[in-house]
Design an enzyme around this catalytic site. Structure first.
Site, short mmCIF file in Angstrom:
data_model
loop_
_atom_site.label_atom_id
_atom_site.label_comp_id
_atom_site.label_asym_id
_atom_site.label_seq_id
_atom_site.Cartn_x
_atom_site.Cartn_y
_atom_site.Cartn_z
N SER A 14 7.03 -51.07 -8.95
CA SER A 14 7.64 -50.39 -7.80
C SER A 14 8.32 -51.40 -6.89
CB SER A 14 6.57 -49.64 -7.00
OG SER A 14 7.11 -49.17 -5.79
N HIS A 15 9.21 -50.88 -6.04
CA HIS A 15 9.81 -51.71 -5.00
C HIS A 15 8.79 -52.10 -3.95
CE1 HIS A 15 13.58 -50.71 -6.73
NE2 HIS A 15 14.26 -51.27 -5.76
N SER A 16 7.71 -51.35 -3.90
CA SER A 16 6.74 -51.55 -2.84
C SER A 16 5.38 -51.89 -3.45
CB SER A 16 6.64 -50.27 -2.01
OG SER A 16 5.35 -50.13 -1.45
#
Lengths: 210, 236
Positions: free
Chosen positions: B15-17
């Site tokens: 994920s980007h996060s």
């Protein structure tokens, strides 16, 4: 006149300078139609590339060695989509330039390989408001210049100019790939940040060859 | 399967996060404790973005000990980074890894539960990729009730006792439990091997479940299922 490893190193350093200088502009372009991280991410990536170049004990033997260092470093440090996209572009370009010197045809091969890498990774075509819209005319302009008997430096100059024109031509386009595509029609009227950074990087290549 | 030995297919959640990747690992892990789930979220300095090195490290760990792996990724660059990692990986590693075209959270849960049952790479990938349609509309419709008595179908009916009904945890228990039997089980027409189909039934306390089972171990599977429902999945 051919381009050597020193040209490749100079190209990379000039690219890093250009990205640093235009960091705010790229951030602002990306903020309008994306997530606003393009300038920051690319600057972080190229700063890391220059640090790795500085740390080399001796210059690489082939142009491809320089480009491979750029590729792996950008992939590891950029963080956004530009990392794998430019990373794959430089990686493909590296494979096409496993030589100490490039003539005009070598420059064309480099640009075509880079474009192919971006298309493979991003699955975008021209007209979708992405960096492909700068890389495609750049690659075509270099090939046309080569056919007309241009030098390697002249072919890069033609490519840089075509990338600049291609980037400007993204302004009216509606994005259908990448983060900007979430905006749909509202993405029209803005310069694509990836096309703009492509223009800066190819300008750096031409300036290093001039 | 032993709870100590991880399932043959691991999951890598990109994920980007960092918080999203780790949250998805927590969520899927609760329902599939026997699966190796690896989070690769955020950049190396903890910011938003994806890290090539983090994804590469997670993939390398996922495929260790002969396992294969399914990668789920959220937004664009997470997918691109995962693809780049596989491009540059040893062919021996790359051929054991698939990137799922699936919704991140739903796909992770569906893939994890399927992997927990010991499924192979293709089945785990399919579970992830079908998760999108599971939650996307009304694709799960109860099958027509088969009236014939001598059709080889073992039937049963049982009333849900636990207050929350067939929510995520019991649905996962059912899907996992039934994976141990050589039998095809349908509950109110939904495929009981699919935790998502079960959850989509929206069955709550007091609802009667109609069970239809086919296969060599149909009776055993039905009895185990009835017993689990009557026990309220340990929630009563």
């Amino acid at each position: 006149m051919t381009l050597d490893v020193a040209w490749a190193v100079d190209w990379v350093r000039r690219s890093a300078d250009a990205v640093a200088e235009h960091r705010e502009e790229l951030i602002e372009l990306d903020r309008q139609i994306g997530d606003g991280d393009h300038g920051e991410n690319l600057n972080r990536g190229f700063t890391a590339v220059v640090a790795k170049l500085d740390a080399l004990e001796e210059p690489p033997g082939e142009i491809g060695d320089v480009l491979k260092l750029v590729a792996t470093t950008l992939m590891s440090t950029v963080g956004g989509a530009a990392g794998p996209l430019y990373g794959t572009a430089f990686l493909r370009a590296a494979k096409a330039t496993a030589v100490p010197e490039l003539d005009t045809k070598g420059v064309v091969a480099l640009l075509e390989a880079a474009l192919e890498g971006i298309v493979v990774r991003g699955k975008a075509r021209t007209g979708e408001k992405t960096m492909v819209d700068a890389w495609t005319p750049a690659s075509e302009a270099a090939a046309a210049a080569s056919d007309a008997g241009a030098s390697a430096a002249e072919a890069l100059e033609a490519a840089a100019q075509a990338a600049a024109d291609g980037a400007q031509a993204t302004i009216p386009l509606v994005a259908t790939k990448g983060r900007a595509s979430y905006l749909g029609e509202r993405s029209a009227g803005h310069l694509d940040p990836g096309a703009r950074s492509t223009e800066l990087i190819l300008q750096a290549a031409a300036q290093a060859a001039a | 399967m032993s709870e100590r030995e991880p399932a043959p297919v691991a999951l890598v959640l990109v994920s980007h996060s960092r918080a999203i990747a780790e949250g998805a690992v927590d969520l899927a892990g609760q329902m599939a404790p026997g699966v190796l789930l690896l989070a690769a979220g955020g950049t190396d300095d903890g910011g938003l973005g994806t890290s090539y090195d983090a994804v590469e490290a997670a993939v390398t760990r996922a495929v260790a000990d002969g396992r294969s792996a399914v990668v789920l990724a959220d937004l664009g660059s997470a997918v691109l980074t995962a693809e780049s990692v596989l491009d540059l990986a040893d062919p021996d590693v790359a051929e054991r890894v698939r990137i799922a075209d699936a919704p991140f959270v739903e796909g992770a849960v569906a893939a994890a539960v399927t992997a927990h049952g010991g499924a192979d790479l293709d089945r785990v990938l399919a579970a992830a990729e079908h998760a999108g349609t599971m939650f996307g509309g009304d694709q799960v419709r109860p099958a027509a009730v088969e009236a014939a008595a001598d059709d080889g179908v073992v039937r049963g009916a049982v009333t849900l006792r636990n207050p929350l009904g067939l929510h995520a945890r019991p649905a996962a228990i059912v899907a996992r439990m039934l994976a141990a039997y050589d039998a095809k089980v349908r509950i109110n027409g939904a495929n009981a091997a699919s935790v998502l189909e079960l959850m989509k039934l929206g069955a709550t306390q007091g609802d009667e479940l109609t069970i239809e089972v086919e296969g060599p171990q149909a009776t055993e599977a039905r009895d185990a299922l009835v017993a689990a429902v009557q026990e309220g999945f340990g929630e009563v």
